[in-house]
Design a protein around this motif. Structure first.
Motif, PDB file in Angstrom:
ATOM      1  N   GLU A  58     -60.733   9.564  20.526  1.00 50.21           N
ATOM      2  CA  GLU A  58     -61.414   8.274  20.375  1.00 50.21           C
ATOM      3  C   GLU A  58     -60.408   7.127  20.356  1.00 50.21           C
ATOM      4  N   ARG A  65     -62.851   3.863  21.874  1.00 54.69           N
ATOM      5  CA  ARG A  65     -64.179   3.640  21.301  1.00 54.69           C
ATOM      6  C   ARG A  65     -64.646   4.900  20.590  1.00 54.69           C
ATOM      7  N   ASP A 120     -71.364   6.944  25.948  1.00 55.19           N
ATOM      8  CA  ASP A 120     -69.970   7.104  25.513  1.00 55.19           C
ATOM      9  C   ASP A 120     -69.391   8.411  26.027  1.00 55.19           C
TER      10      ASP A 120
END
Length: 306
Positions: A18, A23, A30
């Motif tokens: 991440e 993010r 995602d």
């Protein structure tokens, strides 16, 4: 059951991914964007569904394969999962702070007995807000589970995985919009992506060999034309021409092997030509992805040799 250190290392790997990606993994998009970024940087494909399982986004008791952990470890700058796990920083336990006894306070002044007490209504307001919050959480949880189930069903429909079985060439060719193929159904170029070949070879074919490690479901396939009744000069010429043709095409092969586990076709993944092990006497194909998303076949372009 894996030990605590392995669980901590996997948790730190998720945090490192991440951090590298920039993010948090919080929604379907995602995971799709992360899969795209891994593919672009490493030329190795991990499906969004596999990533969702690793992050616990899908409630499935499936541990990630070491190959998946290796790819994610390379994504964050390590050689492989073993290297990452050995260098993972262990969480340091912070000693509990001493709890100081509250200083003595003066006894409150007792209000005069004749003073009228105002009724308190704020506990009812707090209780109402609490109930509304619980109701909102329950509704959101149910909606999230329904969305996850719908996304999972959609992924299962469109994602080809290593080991998936098909009864015939026609069955898997229909996935790519090809029907009623009469000539060479085991070797077809995709109608919309000319760099993708749909390949259905036979394991240990008497003319083309198609050898490999069947226990590991053929991470590499050695292909060599060598019929028993062919002249050596013809064998040499045929393999020479085949090698240079495949080198020029630089294709990605979606491979469905016949007779590997039984008489059916089993999907083995996406392959490309191994430049290190192929030569004019044989062509060696190496698996570069064991999952393929039929909705995003254009991403396979990134698996070709630069």
């Amino acid at each position: 059951m894996e030990n605590t250190s392995q669980q901590q290392a996997k948790a730190q790997l998720r945090e490192a991914v991440e951090s590298t990606f920039g993010r948090k993994m919080q929604g379907h998009k995602d995971f799709t964007h992360l899969a795209d970024d891994v593919l672009e940087k490493l030329q190795q494909y991990i499906s969004p569904t596999t990533l969702k399982r690793f992050w616990g986004y899908l409630s499935e008791p499936v541990e990630p394969r070491e190959e998946t952990l290796d790819i994610l470890s390379r994504y964050v700058g390590f050689d492989d999962w073993k290297s990452f796990a050995e260098n993972a920083v262990q969480e340091v336990e912070i000693p509990a702070a001493e709890i100081a006894s509250p200083p003595p306070c003066d006894e409150p002044n007792n209000p005069p007995k004749n003073e009228r007490q105002t009724p308190r209504r704020w506990p009812w307001l707090v209780l109402l807000l609490l109930l509304l919050g619980i109701a909102f959480f329950v509704v959101k949880t149910i909606a999230s589970r329904n969305d996850s189930a719908a996304e999972k069903s959609l992924d299962e429909h469109y994602i080809l995985r290593k080991g998936q079985v098909f009864s015939s060439c026609d069955e898997y060719l229909r996935l790519f919009g090809l029907t009623d193929v009469k000539d060479y159904p085991y070797h077809q170029v995709h109608p919309h992506y000319p760099f993708i070949t749909l390949w259905g070879p036979r394991f240990r074919h008497p003319d083309w060999s198609n050898e490999g490690d069947s226990v590991r479901m053929l991470p590499t396939i050695v292909e060599r034309w060598a019929p028993a009744d062919a002249l050596p000069e013809l064998i040499e010429m045929r393999n020479f021409e085949y090698y240079h043709t495949r080198l020029r095409l630089n294709e990605v092969r979606l491979t469905f092997m016949k007779n590997l586990t039984d008489t059916n076709y089993v999907f083995l993944g996406a392959y490309r030509m191994s430049l290190a092990h192929s030569d004019t006497t044989q062509t060696v194909w190496e698996r570069v992805a064991d999952e393929v998303d039929l909705r995003h076949l254009e991403y396979l372009e990134l698996l070709r040799h630069p």
